[in-house]
Write a protein that holds these residues in place. Structure first.
Motif, PDB file in Angstrom:
ATOM      1  N   VAL A  65       0.853  -1.199   0.000  1.00 11.99           N
ATOM      2  CA  VAL A  65       0.000   0.000   0.000  1.00 11.99           C
ATOM      3  C   VAL A  65       0.888   1.247   0.000  1.00 11.99           C
ATOM      4  N   THR A  69       1.347   4.300  -2.598  1.00 11.02           N
ATOM      5  CA  THR A  69       1.180   5.692  -2.168  1.00 11.02           C
ATOM      6  C   THR A  69       2.363   6.545  -2.633  1.00 11.02           C
ATOM      7  N   GLY A  95      -2.395  -1.360  -6.030  1.00 14.42           N
ATOM      8  CA  GLY A  95      -2.844  -0.711  -4.794  1.00 14.42           C
ATOM      9  C   GLY A  95      -4.057  -1.406  -4.211  1.00 14.42           C
ATOM     10  N   LEU A 100      -6.610  -4.880  -0.177  1.00 13.61           N
ATOM     11  CA  LEU A 100      -7.441  -6.026   0.231  1.00 13.61           C
ATOM     12  C   LEU A 100      -6.625  -7.007   1.068  1.00 13.61           C
ATOM     13  N   CYS A 162      -4.357   6.156  -9.354  1.00 14.55           N
ATOM     14  CA  CYS A 162      -5.466   5.366  -9.887  1.00 14.55           C
ATOM     15  C   CYS A 162      -5.918   4.369  -8.846  1.00 14.55           C
ATOM     16  N   LEU A 164      -9.837   1.979  -7.589  1.00 14.56           N
ATOM     17  CA  LEU A 164     -11.127   1.463  -8.034  1.00 14.56           C
ATOM     18  C   LEU A 164     -12.020   2.650  -8.416  1.00 14.56           C
ATOM     19  N   LEU A 177     -19.204  -3.591  -6.506  1.00 15.67           N
ATOM     20  CA  LEU A 177     -18.930  -2.864  -5.259  1.00 15.67           C
ATOM     21  C   LEU A 177     -19.544  -3.587  -4.059  1.00 15.67           C
ATOM     22  N   MET A 180     -17.979  -7.223  -3.538  1.00 13.99           N
ATOM     23  CA  MET A 180     -16.582  -7.096  -3.100  1.00 13.99           C
ATOM     24  C   MET A 180     -16.530  -6.562  -1.667  1.00 13.99           C
ATOM     25  N   PHE A 185     -14.557  -6.464   3.156  1.00 13.78           N
ATOM     26  CA  PHE A 185     -14.587  -5.428   4.197  1.00 13.78           C
ATOM     27  C   PHE A 185     -15.487  -5.867   5.352  1.00 13.78           C
ATOM     28  N   TRP A 224     -10.596   2.319   6.560  1.00 19.26           N
ATOM     29  CA  TRP A 224     -11.157   1.924   5.257  1.00 19.26           C
ATOM     30  C   TRP A 224     -12.625   2.309   5.115  1.00 19.26           C
ATOM     31  N   TYR A 227     -13.599   5.162   2.644  1.00 16.93           N
ATOM     32  CA  TYR A 227     -13.561   4.720   1.239  1.00 16.93           C
ATOM     33  C   TYR A 227     -14.873   4.019   0.888  1.00 16.93           C
ATOM     34  N   ALA A 228     -15.298   3.122   1.802  1.00 14.64           N
ATOM     35  CA  ALA A 228     -16.526   2.354   1.564  1.00 14.64           C
ATOM     36  C   ALA A 228     -17.722   3.312   1.485  1.00 14.64           C
TER      37      ALA A 228
HETATM   38  C1  LIG Z   1     -14.798   0.674  -2.305  1.00 18.88           C
HETATM   39  C2  LIG Z   1     -14.484  -0.145  -1.093  1.00 18.88           C
HETATM   40  C3  LIG Z   1     -13.209  -0.356  -0.678  1.00 18.88           C
HETATM   41  C4  LIG Z   1     -12.170   0.228  -1.508  1.00 18.88           C
HETATM   42  C5  LIG Z   1     -10.896   0.237  -1.375  1.00 18.88           C
HETATM   43  C6  LIG Z   1      -9.975   0.855  -2.260  1.00 18.88           C
HETATM   44  C7  LIG Z   1     -10.444   1.525  -3.474  1.00 18.88           C
HETATM   45  C8  LIG Z   1      -8.686   0.812  -1.925  1.00 18.88           C
HETATM   46  C9  LIG Z   1      -7.611   1.359  -2.648  1.00 18.88           C
HETATM   47  C10 LIG Z   1      -6.452   1.457  -2.059  1.00 18.88           C
HETATM   48  C11 LIG Z   1      -5.285   1.981  -2.643  1.00 18.88           C
HETATM   49  C12 LIG Z   1      -5.238   2.411  -4.038  1.00 18.88           C
HETATM   50  C13 LIG Z   1      -4.210   2.089  -1.853  1.00 18.88           C
HETATM   51  C14 LIG Z   1      -2.980   2.577  -2.280  1.00 18.88           C
HETATM   52  O1  LIG Z   1      -2.122   2.981  -1.646  1.00 18.88           O
HETATM   53  C15 LIG Z   1     -12.915  -1.160   0.567  1.00 18.88           C
HETATM   54  C16 LIG Z   1     -12.083  -0.370   1.533  1.00 18.88           C
HETATM   55  C17 LIG Z   1     -12.246  -2.469   0.230  1.00 18.88           C
HETATM   56  C18 LIG Z   1     -14.182  -1.437   1.365  1.00 18.88           C
HETATM   57  C19 LIG Z   1     -15.310  -1.763   0.566  1.00 18.88           C
HETATM   58  C20 LIG Z   1     -15.653  -0.684  -0.381  1.00 18.88           C
END
Ligand SMILES: CC1=C(/C=C/C(C)=C/C=C/C(C)=C/C=O)C(C)(C)CCC1
Length: 293
Positions: A65, A69, A95, A100, A162, A164, A177, A180, A185, A224, A227-228
Motif C-alpha cells: 500500500v 502511495t 494498490g 485487500l 489510480c 477502483l 462494489l 466485493m 470489508f 477503510w 472509502y466504503a
Molecule cells: C470501495 C471499497 C473499498 C475500496 C478500497 C480501495 C479503493 C482501496 C484502494 C487502495 C489503494 C489504491 C491504496 C494505495 O495505496 C474497501 C475499503 C475495500 C471497502 C469496501 C468498499
C-alpha cells in the motif's frame, strides 16, 4: 485527468502540493516502519512462528500500500500522471490488491490471536501458511476482476493516482462494489471484531489482555470505512454532490493505515524489540571479540 502542467478541476496549486506532501509523508512512514518489521523477521529466528507469519503478511501488504502511495505522491508533486492509461490500470490493480491483502491479513491476525489465547492448541504452520496463501490469492483475484470487466480502475479526483473507479450507476459496477465490499470489508471486519471480543471475554478472567483488543477493528473501520462510504454514496447518488476536495479525504485517511498497523502490531507484539535486542547482542559480541583480540 489533468493535462500536463495544468491543475485538476476543483483544486488549487497549494492543495495539489499539500496532498502530494501528505502522501509522501504517509508513504515514507509506512514503508520505513513496515520494512523494519520485515527486517526483524529476516534477522530474528525467534519470530519465525506461525502466528508471526500472519503479522509478516500484514507488513508485506502494508508495504505494498505504501509503495503504491509513493507512486501517487511523486506524480502528485509532478502534478500529472506520467505512466499513461496502462500504468493507471497496473497502479490501480497493485494498490487495490495490497489494500485487500492488508484488510484480510488484519482479520487473519485477529483470528490467529483468538486461536492462540482462547484454544488450547497451537497454531500450526500448515494452517497459518494456508491462511496467508488464501489471503493473497483471494486479494489478487478480487483485484483482477476490474481488469477483466467487472468493476473498473480509474483516476482518483486529483488525476495523479489510480484506484477502483466509482460505480457508474450501472448493474456491473454496483454489483461488483457490493459483493466485493461484503467479502473484503464487512466479513473481515466481523471476524476481527468477534475474535477480539471473544478474546476479551476469555482473558478478562485471567487479567488484562496482553494485546490491544480495540485498536485493530477501529483501524479497519475508521481507516477503510470512509472509502466504503464514498463509494456507497457514489453508487446511490453519484459524485456530483460530493466536492472534489472531500473525495480526496478517504484516500488520505486509508493511506495512513500502514503506519498505524506497523505501530500497533509490531510494537504491540514486541517485534521491533527483537531487532534492538539482537543489535545489542551483536554489539556486545563485537565488544567481546575486540577484548579477546
Ligand atoms: C470501495 C471499497 C473499498 C475500496 C478500497 C480501495 C479503493 C482501496 C484502494 C487502495 C489503494 C489504491 C491504496 C494505495 O495505496 C474497501 C475499503 C475495500 C471497502 C469496501 C468498499
Amino acid at each position: 485527468m489533468a493535462e500536463a502542467g495544468s491543475l485538476p478541476t476543483g483544486f488549487g496549486e497549494l492543495e495539489v502540493l499539500a496532498v502530494g506532501v501528505v502522501l509522501l509523508v504517509e508513504a515514507l512512514a509506512g514503508l520505513s516502519l513496515n520494512s523494519l518489521t520485515v527486517l526483524s523477521f529476516c534477522t530474528s529466528p525467534e519470530l519465525r512462528t506461525p502466528s508471526h507469519l500472519l503479522v509478516l503478511s500484514l507488513a508485506l501488504a502494508d508495504s505494498g500500500v505504501s509503495l503504491n502511495t509513493l507512486t501517487g505522491a511523486t506524480s502528485s508533486l509532478l502534478r500529472r500522471w506520467p505512466y499513461g492509461s496502462g500504468g493507471c490500470q497496473a497502479h490501480g490493480f497493485q494498490g487495490f490488491a495490497a489494500a485487500l491483502a492488508s484488510i484480510c491479513s488484519s482479520a487473519a491476525v485477529a483470528w490467529g490471536r483468538y486461536h492462540h489465547y482462547c484454544t488450547r492448541s497451537r497454531l500450526a504452520w500448515s494452517t497459518a501458511g494456508s491462511l496467508v496463501l488464501f489471503v493473497w490469492l483471494s486479494s489478487a483475484f478480487w483485484a483482477a476482476l476490474p481488469l477483466l470487466g467487472w468493476g473498473h480502475y480509474d483516476y482518483e479526483p486529483l488525476g495523479t493516482c489510480c484506484s477502483l473507479g466509482y460505480p457508474r450507476g450501472d448493474r456491473n459496477s454496483t454489483s461488483f462494489l457490493f459483493i466485493m465490499a461484503f467479502f473484503n470489508f464487512l466479513l473481515p471486519l466481523f471476524i476481527t471484531l468477534t475474535s477480539y471480543r471473544l478474546m476479551e471475554q476469555k482473558l478478562r478472567r485471567t487479567g488484562p489482555p496482553q494485546v490491544n483488543t480495540t485498536l485493530p477493528a477501529r483501524t479497519l473501520l475508521l481507516g477503510w470505512g470512509p472509502y466504503a462510504l464514498l463509494h456507497l454514496c457514489a453508487a446511490l447518488a453519484g459524485t456530483a454532490l460530493i466536492p472534489p476536495r472531500l473525495q480526496v479525504v478517504p484516500a488520505l485517511i486509508a493511506k495512513m493505515v500502514p503506519t498505524v498497523n506497523a505501530v500497533n502490531y509490531a510494537l504491540g507484539s514486541g517485534i521491533w524489540q527483537c531487532l534492538s535486542l539482537q543489535r545489542s547482542g551483536w554489539d556486545s559480541a563485537q565488544r567481546a571479540a575486540r577484548v579477546l583480540r
